[in-house]
Design a protein around this motif. Structure first.
Motif, PDB file in Angstrom:
ATOM      1  N   VAL A 138       0.838  -1.206   0.000  1.00 42.57           N
ATOM      2  CA  VAL A 138       0.000   0.000   0.000  1.00 42.57           C
ATOM      3  C   VAL A 138       0.871   1.254   0.000  1.00 42.57           C
ATOM      4  O   VAL A 138       0.570   2.235  -0.698  1.00 42.57           O
ATOM      5  CB  VAL A 138      -0.960  -0.009   1.206  1.00 42.57           C
ATOM      6  N   SER A 139       1.965   1.234   0.743  1.00 42.36           N
ATOM      7  CA  SER A 139       2.872   2.381   0.775  1.00 42.36           C
ATOM      8  C   SER A 139       3.479   2.622  -0.597  1.00 42.36           C
ATOM      9  O   SER A 139       3.615   3.770  -1.049  1.00 42.36           O
ATOM     10  CB  SER A 139       3.980   2.154   1.807  1.00 42.36           C
ATOM     11  N   GLY A 140       3.848   1.538  -1.269  1.00 44.91           N
ATOM     12  CA  GLY A 140       4.389   1.670  -2.612  1.00 44.91           C
ATOM     13  C   GLY A 140       3.382   2.262  -3.582  1.00 44.91           C
ATOM     14  O   GLY A 140       3.707   3.145  -4.390  1.00 44.91           O
ATOM     15  N   MET A 141       2.150   1.812  -3.494  1.00 42.06           N
ATOM     16  CA  MET A 141       1.111   2.344  -4.368  1.00 42.06           C
ATOM     17  C   MET A 141       0.792   3.798  -4.037  1.00 42.06           C
ATOM     18  O   MET A 141       0.500   4.604  -4.934  1.00 42.06           O
ATOM     19  CB  MET A 141      -0.158   1.492  -4.240  1.00 42.06           C
ATOM     20  N   ALA A 142       0.874   4.144  -2.758  1.00 41.26           N
ATOM     21  CA  ALA A 142       0.641   5.537  -2.360  1.00 41.26           C
ATOM     22  C   ALA A 142       1.702   6.448  -2.959  1.00 41.26           C
ATOM     23  O   ALA A 142       1.399   7.550  -3.445  1.00 41.26           O
ATOM     24  CB  ALA A 142       0.640   5.651  -0.833  1.00 41.26           C
ATOM     25  N   ALA A 143       2.954   5.991  -2.928  1.00 40.47           N
ATOM     26  CA  ALA A 143       4.045   6.784  -3.508  1.00 40.47           C
ATOM     27  C   ALA A 143       3.859   6.951  -5.011  1.00 40.47           C
ATOM     28  O   ALA A 143       4.004   8.058  -5.561  1.00 40.47           O
ATOM     29  CB  ALA A 143       5.382   6.127  -3.197  1.00 40.47           C
ATOM     30  N   ALA A 194      21.435   5.827 -12.400  1.00 37.69           N
ATOM     31  CA  ALA A 194      22.542   6.381 -11.611  1.00 37.69           C
ATOM     32  C   ALA A 194      22.351   6.087 -10.126  1.00 37.69           C
ATOM     33  O   ALA A 194      23.310   5.719  -9.423  1.00 37.69           O
ATOM     34  CB  ALA A 194      22.644   7.884 -11.850  1.00 37.69           C
ATOM     35  N   ILE A 195      21.126   6.235  -9.641  1.00 40.71           N
ATOM     36  CA  ILE A 195      20.843   5.935  -8.228  1.00 40.71           C
ATOM     37  C   ILE A 195      21.100   4.464  -7.938  1.00 40.71           C
ATOM     38  O   ILE A 195      21.707   4.101  -6.915  1.00 40.71           O
ATOM     39  CB  ILE A 195      19.392   6.316  -7.884  1.00 40.71           C
ATOM     40  N   LEU A 196      20.672   3.583  -8.844  1.00 36.18           N
ATOM     41  CA  LEU A 196      20.884   2.150  -8.659  1.00 36.18           C
ATOM     42  C   LEU A 196      22.372   1.800  -8.700  1.00 36.18           C
ATOM     43  O   LEU A 196      22.827   0.908  -7.973  1.00 36.18           O
ATOM     44  CB  LEU A 196      20.117   1.369  -9.736  1.00 36.18           C
ATOM     45  N   GLY A 231      10.573   9.000  -6.708  1.00 33.65           N
ATOM     46  CA  GLY A 231       9.282   8.454  -6.304  1.00 33.65           C
ATOM     47  C   GLY A 231       9.029   7.075  -6.879  1.00 33.65           C
ATOM     48  O   GLY A 231       8.493   6.185  -6.193  1.00 33.65           O
ATOM     49  N   SER A 232       9.409   6.876  -8.153  1.00 31.49           N
ATOM     50  CA  SER A 232       9.220   5.558  -8.775  1.00 31.49           C
ATOM     51  C   SER A 232      10.061   4.499  -8.085  1.00 31.49           C
ATOM     52  O   SER A 232       9.591   3.384  -7.833  1.00 31.49           O
ATOM     53  CB  SER A 232       9.583   5.627 -10.265  1.00 31.49           C
ATOM     54  N   LEU A 233      11.313   4.845  -7.789  1.00 31.99           N
ATOM     55  CA  LEU A 233      12.181   3.881  -7.111  1.00 31.99           C
ATOM     56  C   LEU A 233      11.673   3.553  -5.712  1.00 31.99           C
ATOM     57  O   LEU A 233      11.716   2.400  -5.274  1.00 31.99           O
ATOM     58  CB  LEU A 233      13.603   4.420  -7.046  1.00 31.99           C
ATOM     59  N   ILE A 234      11.182   4.566  -4.993  1.00 32.15           N
ATOM     60  CA  ILE A 234      10.629   4.326  -3.651  1.00 32.15           C
ATOM     61  C   ILE A 234       9.400   3.427  -3.735  1.00 32.15           C
ATOM     62  O   ILE A 234       9.256   2.463  -2.973  1.00 32.15           O
ATOM     63  CB  ILE A 234      10.283   5.659  -2.964  1.00 32.15           C
ATOM     64  N   ILE A 286       8.501   1.294  -6.131  1.00 28.98           N
ATOM     65  CA  ILE A 286       8.865  -0.063  -6.529  1.00 28.98           C
ATOM     66  C   ILE A 286       9.598  -0.774  -5.393  1.00 28.98           C
ATOM     67  O   ILE A 286       9.400  -1.964  -5.145  1.00 28.98           O
ATOM     68  CB  ILE A 286       9.732  -0.028  -7.801  1.00 28.98           C
ATOM     69  N   GLY A 287      10.439  -0.030  -4.661  1.00 36.50           N
ATOM     70  CA  GLY A 287      11.156  -0.632  -3.539  1.00 36.50           C
ATOM     71  C   GLY A 287      10.219  -1.148  -2.466  1.00 36.50           C
ATOM     72  O   GLY A 287      10.390  -2.268  -1.953  1.00 36.50           O
ATOM     73  N   PHE A 288       9.207  -0.353  -2.116  1.00 37.69           N
ATOM     74  CA  PHE A 288       8.216  -0.801  -1.134  1.00 37.69           C
ATOM     75  C   PHE A 288       7.471  -2.035  -1.644  1.00 37.69           C
ATOM     76  O   PHE A 288       7.208  -2.977  -0.888  1.00 37.69           O
ATOM     77  CB  PHE A 288       7.212   0.316  -0.844  1.00 37.69           C
ATOM     78  N   LEU A 289       7.125  -2.021  -2.932  1.00 36.60           N
ATOM     79  CA  LEU A 289       6.375  -3.146  -3.490  1.00 36.60           C
ATOM     80  C   LEU A 289       7.211  -4.420  -3.482  1.00 36.60           C
ATOM     81  O   LEU A 289       6.716  -5.501  -3.123  1.00 36.60           O
ATOM     82  CB  LEU A 289       5.923  -2.808  -4.911  1.00 36.60           C
ATOM     83  N   VAL A 290       8.473  -4.293  -3.872  1.00 38.92           N
ATOM     84  CA  VAL A 290       9.363  -5.456  -3.848  1.00 38.92           C
ATOM     85  C   VAL A 290       9.471  -6.012  -2.433  1.00 38.92           C
ATOM     86  O   VAL A 290       9.409  -7.222  -2.206  1.00 38.92           O
ATOM     87  CB  VAL A 290      10.751  -5.074  -4.387  1.00 38.92           C
ATOM     88  N   ARG A 291       9.614  -5.124  -1.449  1.00 40.66           N
ATOM     89  CA  ARG A 291       9.720  -5.570  -0.061  1.00 40.66           C
ATOM     90  C   ARG A 291       8.441  -6.276   0.379  1.00 40.66           C
ATOM     91  O   ARG A 291       8.491  -7.285   1.112  1.00 40.66           O
ATOM     92  CB  ARG A 291       9.990  -4.361   0.853  1.00 40.66           C
ATOM     93  N   GLY A 292       7.305  -5.789  -0.083  1.00 39.74           N
ATOM     94  CA  GLY A 292       6.044  -6.440   0.232  1.00 39.74           C
ATOM     95  C   GLY A 292       6.001  -7.871  -0.254  1.00 39.74           C
ATOM     96  O   GLY A 292       5.558  -8.779   0.468  1.00 39.74           O
ATOM     97  N   TYR A 293       6.493  -8.088  -1.476  1.00 33.64           N
ATOM     98  CA  TYR A 293       6.498  -9.447  -2.023  1.00 33.64           C
ATOM     99  C   TYR A 293       7.528 -10.330  -1.345  1.00 33.64           C
ATOM    100  O   TYR A 293       7.384 -11.562  -1.331  1.00 33.64           O
ATOM    101  CB  TYR A 293       6.741  -9.402  -3.533  1.00 33.64           C
ATOM    102  N   GLN A 294       8.564  -9.723  -0.775  1.00 36.92           N
ATOM    103  CA  GLN A 294       9.538 -10.517  -0.031  1.00 36.92           C
ATOM    104  C   GLN A 294       8.982 -10.974   1.311  1.00 36.92           C
ATOM    105  O   GLN A 294       9.359 -12.025   1.823  1.00 36.92           O
ATOM    106  CB  GLN A 294      10.812  -9.696   0.190  1.00 36.92           C
TER     107      GLN A 294
END
Length: 310
Positions: free
Chosen positions: A16-21, A51-53, A232-235, A237-245
């Motif tokens: 939900v946090s990922g989708m909110a972002a 570059a961030i990655l 924002g996109s990286l944040i 996606i990062g939250f979403l990936v963590r959710g699936y983990q």
């Protein structure tokens, strides 16, 4: 048992946090469409994200070396193509319509799996496909007397994203989340660069010129909003990936549909875009169809980060 419940709750919270972002940052795109270019936007945002990655990889948070370069590139081609259409449509259509079109992706995944991979699909999931596409038509509300093909472009984005999701399983098994995220943003940067160099760059004022322009002014405000999109996109996606983990994929996938709520809410707050009752009902049907598919599938597809299911 209690630990499992805690992890399931955290997984849902992360999704939900990922989708909110994502729902918030996608609503900032109109700040770019007035003067910027779709191609310029993806070129610069993609470079920023990669570059961030690279910095994160240098700090030891992952690796950016793919096992199968062409497999990652092929998968990224479809995912990036979907996002080109998605963000291009934001200049012409309400964000709720565009997000709803993208959320037909699980319906296309199911059809591809059944028609081209020979997987068995039961009546519940075929029924979900019918309900989902009925919901999409309720959102798009095509007028037979004045049919605008642009209204159907979000469905094309959903179809391309579905192909990329299937390719994630079929081609990219064993690839890391960071590799495929970098491949996705890198491909967007390449597509954006090609658009800047190849397209004639017809000048049109306002948001109508977002797709046809090749380059726009790069002042402080433009750099800021493009950077907000990249981070924002990286944040998200990062939250979403963590959710699936943390949680079970079938249950986490359901919470992705909160993007429909967040995107529509911020569109109303920021741009006074209201969702008509018929369109809202259509969104509910799309979410219901996706939930049925997610719960009754062994490998439910995800929206923004299908690489998260490993």
């Amino acid at each position: 048992m209690q630990d499992t419940a805690v992890k399931s709750g955290l997984a849902a919270l992360c999704a939900v946090s990922g989708m909110a972002a994502l729902g918030l940052t996608d609503n900032f795109v109109p700040f770019i469409t007035e003067r910027g270019s779709l191609w310029q936007f993806h070129f610069l945002r993609g470079l920023m994200a990669v570059a961030i990655l690279m910095v994160l990889a240098a700090l030891g948070f992952g690796v950016l070396r793919p096992r199968r370069f062409w497999a990652v590139a092929g998968r990224s081609l479809f995912q990036a193509g979907a996002m080109l259409i998605y963000f291009g449509c934001l200049a012409f259509l309400p964000i709720g319509v565009v997000v709803a079109g993208l959320f037909t992706s699980p319906l296309f995944v199911l059809m591809i799996s059944a028609l081209f991979q020979g997987k068995r699909v039961g009546p519940w999931r075929w029924g979900a496909v019918a309900v989902g596409f009925a919901g999409a038509l309720m959102v798009i509300r095509p007028d037979p007397s004045d049919l605008d093909p642009v209204a159907f472009l979000p469905l094309l984005a959903g179809a391309l994203y579905a192909i990329g999701a299937v390719a994630t399983r079929a081609w990219c098994e064993g690839e890391s989340t960071m590799v495929m995220t970098a491949g996705f943003f890198g491909m967007l940067a390449v597509m954006g660069g090609i658009g800047v160099l190849v397209l004639p760059g017809a000048e049109m004022a306002g948001a109508e010129g977002f797709v046809s322009r090749t380059w726009g002014p790069l002042d402080g405000a433009m750099w800021f909003w493009i950077a907000v999109q990249a981070v924002g996109s990286l944040i998200g996606i990062g939250f979403l990936v963590r959710g699936y983990q943390l949680g079970e994929a079938g249950h986490v996938a359901i919470f992705e549909y909160s993007l429909l709520i967040f995107a529509s809410f911020w569109a109303y707050i920021l741009w006074d875009q209201e969702v008509p009752p018929l369109a809202f009902s259509g969104m509910a049907l799309i979410a219901l169809a996706g939930a049925v598919i997610a719960l009754r599938s062994d490998e439910p597809s995800t929206l923004r980060a299908p690489e998260a299911v490993e």
